[in-house]
Motif scaffolding. Structure first.
Motif, PDB file in Angstrom:
ATOM      1  N   ILE A  37     -89.089   2.543  10.990  1.00 51.91           N
ATOM      2  CA  ILE A  37     -88.665   3.780  11.640  1.00 51.91           C
ATOM      3  C   ILE A  37     -87.593   4.438  10.782  1.00 51.91           C
ATOM      4  N   ALA A  38     -87.709   5.741  10.589  1.00 52.15           N
ATOM      5  CA  ALA A  38     -86.734   6.457   9.762  1.00 52.15           C
ATOM      6  C   ALA A  38     -86.359   7.785  10.406  1.00 52.15           C
ATOM      7  N   THR A  39     -85.102   8.177  10.214  1.00 50.92           N
ATOM      8  CA  THR A  39     -84.579   9.456  10.684  1.00 50.92           C
ATOM      9  C   THR A  39     -83.719  10.055   9.572  1.00 50.92           C
ATOM     10  N   PRO A  40     -83.369  11.338   9.678  1.00 53.73           N
ATOM     11  CA  PRO A  40     -82.405  11.895   8.717  1.00 53.73           C
ATOM     12  C   PRO A  40     -81.073  11.156   8.794  1.00 53.73           C
ATOM     13  N   GLN A  41     -80.584  10.704   7.664  1.00 56.64           N
ATOM     14  CA  GLN A  41     -79.304   9.996   7.562  1.00 56.64           C
ATOM     15  C   GLN A  41     -79.220   8.742   8.441  1.00 56.64           C
ATOM     16  N   ALA A  42     -80.358   8.184   8.803  1.00 58.96           N
ATOM     17  CA  ALA A  42     -80.401   6.964   9.622  1.00 58.96           C
ATOM     18  C   ALA A  42     -79.702   7.136  10.972  1.00 58.96           C
ATOM     19  N   ALA A  43     -79.635   8.369  11.448  1.00 55.88           N
ATOM     20  CA  ALA A  43     -78.988   8.635  12.739  1.00 55.88           C
ATOM     21  C   ALA A  43     -79.855   8.121  13.881  1.00 55.88           C
ATOM     22  N   VAL A  44     -79.219   7.670  14.937  1.00 57.42           N
ATOM     23  CA  VAL A  44     -79.936   7.115  16.089  1.00 57.42           C
ATOM     24  C   VAL A  44     -80.629   8.242  16.854  1.00 57.42           C
ATOM     25  N   PRO A  45     -81.921   8.109  17.124  1.00 53.48           N
ATOM     26  CA  PRO A  45     -82.638   9.172  17.851  1.00 53.48           C
ATOM     27  C   PRO A  45     -82.272   9.201  19.330  1.00 53.48           C
ATOM     28  N   ALA A  46     -82.360  10.388  19.912  1.00 51.64           N
ATOM     29  CA  ALA A  46     -82.179  10.546  21.355  1.00 51.64           C
ATOM     30  C   ALA A  46     -83.559  10.658  21.992  1.00 51.64           C
ATOM     31  N   PHE A  47     -83.846   9.807  22.956  1.00 54.52           N
ATOM     32  CA  PHE A  47     -85.155   9.826  23.611  1.00 54.52           C
ATOM     33  C   PHE A  47     -85.093  10.607  24.914  1.00 54.52           C
ATOM     34  N   ILE A  48     -86.127  11.421  25.137  1.00 53.24           N
ATOM     35  CA  ILE A  48     -86.209  12.243  26.347  1.00 53.24           C
ATOM     36  C   ILE A  48     -87.475  11.881  27.124  1.00 53.24           C
ATOM     37  N   ASP A  49     -87.588  12.434  28.319  1.00 49.37           N
ATOM     38  CA  ASP A  49     -88.758  12.220  29.181  1.00 49.37           C
ATOM     39  C   ASP A  49     -88.957  10.750  29.530  1.00 49.37           C
ATOM     40  N   LYS A  50     -87.864  10.019  29.644  1.00 48.64           N
ATOM     41  CA  LYS A  50     -87.969   8.593  29.948  1.00 48.64           C
ATOM     42  C   LYS A  50     -88.271   8.359  31.430  1.00 48.64           C
ATOM     43  N   ASP A  51     -89.134   7.376  31.695  1.00 46.66           N
ATOM     44  CA  ASP A  51     -89.330   6.895  33.048  1.00 46.66           C
ATOM     45  C   ASP A  51     -88.894   5.430  33.076  1.00 46.66           C
ATOM     46  N   ASP A  52     -89.097   4.754  34.189  1.00 48.85           N
ATOM     47  CA  ASP A  52     -88.638   3.368  34.305  1.00 48.85           C
ATOM     48  C   ASP A  52     -89.286   2.464  33.263  1.00 48.85           C
ATOM     49  N   GLN A  53     -90.588   2.641  33.057  1.00 48.87           N
ATOM     50  CA  GLN A  53     -91.300   1.781  32.112  1.00 48.87           C
ATOM     51  C   GLN A  53     -90.829   2.010  30.677  1.00 48.87           C
ATOM     52  N   SER A  54     -90.731   3.271  30.277  1.00 52.66           N
ATOM     53  CA  SER A  54     -90.305   3.544  28.897  1.00 52.66           C
ATOM     54  C   SER A  54     -88.842   3.149  28.687  1.00 52.66           C
ATOM     55  N   SER A  55     -88.024   3.284  29.722  1.00 55.43           N
ATOM     56  CA  SER A  55     -86.624   2.858  29.604  1.00 55.43           C
ATOM     57  C   SER A  55     -86.532   1.357  29.362  1.00 55.43           C
ATOM     58  N   ARG A  56     -87.369   0.592  30.055  1.00 56.71           N
ATOM     59  CA  ARG A  56     -87.382  -0.866  29.860  1.00 56.71           C
ATOM     60  C   ARG A  56     -87.832  -1.217  28.450  1.00 56.71           C
ATOM     61  N   TRP A  57     -88.871  -0.558  27.978  1.00 55.21           N
ATOM     62  CA  TRP A  57     -89.374  -0.821  26.625  1.00 55.21           C
ATOM     63  C   TRP A  57     -88.303  -0.507  25.574  1.00 55.21           C
ATOM     64  N   LEU A  58     -87.666   0.633  25.722  1.00 57.50           N
ATOM     65  CA  LEU A  58     -86.650   1.029  24.746  1.00 57.50           C
ATOM     66  C   LEU A  58     -85.464   0.078  24.765  1.00 57.50           C
ATOM     67  N   SER A  59     -85.069  -0.365  25.954  1.00 56.05           N
ATOM     68  CA  SER A  59     -83.967  -1.322  26.061  1.00 56.05           C
ATOM     69  C   SER A  59     -84.327  -2.637  25.388  1.00 56.05           C
ATOM     70  N   ASP A  60     -85.564  -3.072  25.596  1.00 55.59           N
ATOM     71  CA  ASP A  60     -86.019  -4.319  24.987  1.00 55.59           C
ATOM     72  C   ASP A  60     -86.077  -4.196  23.472  1.00 55.59           C
ATOM     73  N   MET A  61     -86.588  -3.074  22.971  1.00 61.22           N
ATOM     74  CA  MET A  61     -86.664  -2.863  21.528  1.00 61.22           C
ATOM     75  C   MET A  61     -85.275  -2.785  20.915  1.00 61.22           C
ATOM     76  N   SER A  62     -84.363  -2.137  21.613  1.00 58.79           N
ATOM     77  CA  SER A  62     -82.996  -2.030  21.116  1.00 58.79           C
ATOM     78  C   SER A  62     -82.333  -3.403  21.045  1.00 58.79           C
ATOM     79  N   ALA A  63     -82.576  -4.223  22.058  1.00 55.68           N
ATOM     80  CA  ALA A  63     -81.998  -5.571  22.079  1.00 55.68           C
ATOM     81  C   ALA A  63     -82.515  -6.413  20.913  1.00 55.68           C
ATOM     82  N   LYS A  64     -83.735  -6.120  20.467  1.00 54.03           N
ATOM     83  CA  LYS A  64     -84.341  -6.854  19.353  1.00 54.03           C
ATOM     84  C   LYS A  64     -84.097  -6.164  18.009  1.00 54.03           C
TER      85      LYS A  64
END
Length: 218
Positions: A37-64
């Motif tokens: 995964i790559a972004t300009p200047q390695a900045a952390v992306p902001a995710f939108i349109d999150k629901d409960d399922q996507s929030s759980r996935w993102l939290s799990d990915m972040s933890a890993k």
């Protein structure tokens, strides 16, 4: 056979990246590719349109530590077999003018490596400028992306610096859309574009097919 490498490009703009579109891109590609995964200047992306399922996935990915991005300026395009850009309003703000991304995309086109962009993520393709006089590298390739009706209905419409169709046609490109929110993709010259987040699954599946064909052919 070793896995190919897939680059997922995300915006770092506050306008954000669609969480459902990104997660579909990630889940579909992770079995077939090593993902970076790559972004300009390695900045952390902001995710939108999150629901409960996507929030759980993102939290799990972040933890890993799976969401720690590389900087696009450090990416060597030759190391990747394909590039995927999910639906992201932020792409119209930062990726559309990112020279480092433009160089990667031009490399992909030259080496016939698949490029997949979805919804407002298609704005990222505008970064690919080459030649003297300078021209847009995708100008002769048929594309789709977020339609005017879809963009104007979005809550972030007033903040968008550009509308995909207008920007592409202004650069002498080829652009078409289907009905609002319909699943609609265009595949042309190794480039797969999807009109909206609903088109993510179909677009990425077609990109994977193209990438696998490239392995067979080359």
């Amino acid at each position: 056979m070793a896995k190919q490498n897939c680059l997922i490009v995300l915006s770092s703009s506050p306008l954000g990246v669609s969480a459902p579109s990104f997660l579909q891109c990630y889940k579909l590609t992770q079995s077939a590719f090593n993902i970076v995964i790559a972004t300009p200047q390695a900045a952390v992306p902001a995710f939108i349109d999150k629901d409960d399922q996507s929030s759980r996935w993102l939290s799990d990915m972040s933890a890993k530590n799976l969401l720690e991005p590389h900087s696009l300026s450090d990416i060597q395009g030759s190391q990747y077999s394909c590039v995927v850009i999910p639906h992201s309003p932020g792409a119209s703000e930062d990726l559309a003018t990112c020279g480092a991304l433009g160089s990667i995309l031009i490399k992909c086109l030259a080496e016939k490596k698949p490029v997949c962009a979805i919804g407002l993520g298609v704005c990222a393709l505008l970064s690919a400028i080459k030649g003297d006089p300078q021209q847009w590298a995708f100008r002769d390739i048929a594309l789709t992306g977020s339609s005017l009706a879809e963009v104007t209905a979005a809550s972030y419409f007033a903040s968008l610096p550009m509308i995909p169709g207008d920007a592409i046609l202004d650069r002498a490109g080829i652009f078409s859309t289907g009905a609002p929110t319909s699943i609609h993709i265009v595949v042309n010259s190794g480039v797969v574009t999807g009109q909206n987040p609903q088109s993510t699954l179909s677009a990425v599946q077609n990109m994977i097919l193209l990438a696998n064909q490239s392995v067979v052919l080359y």
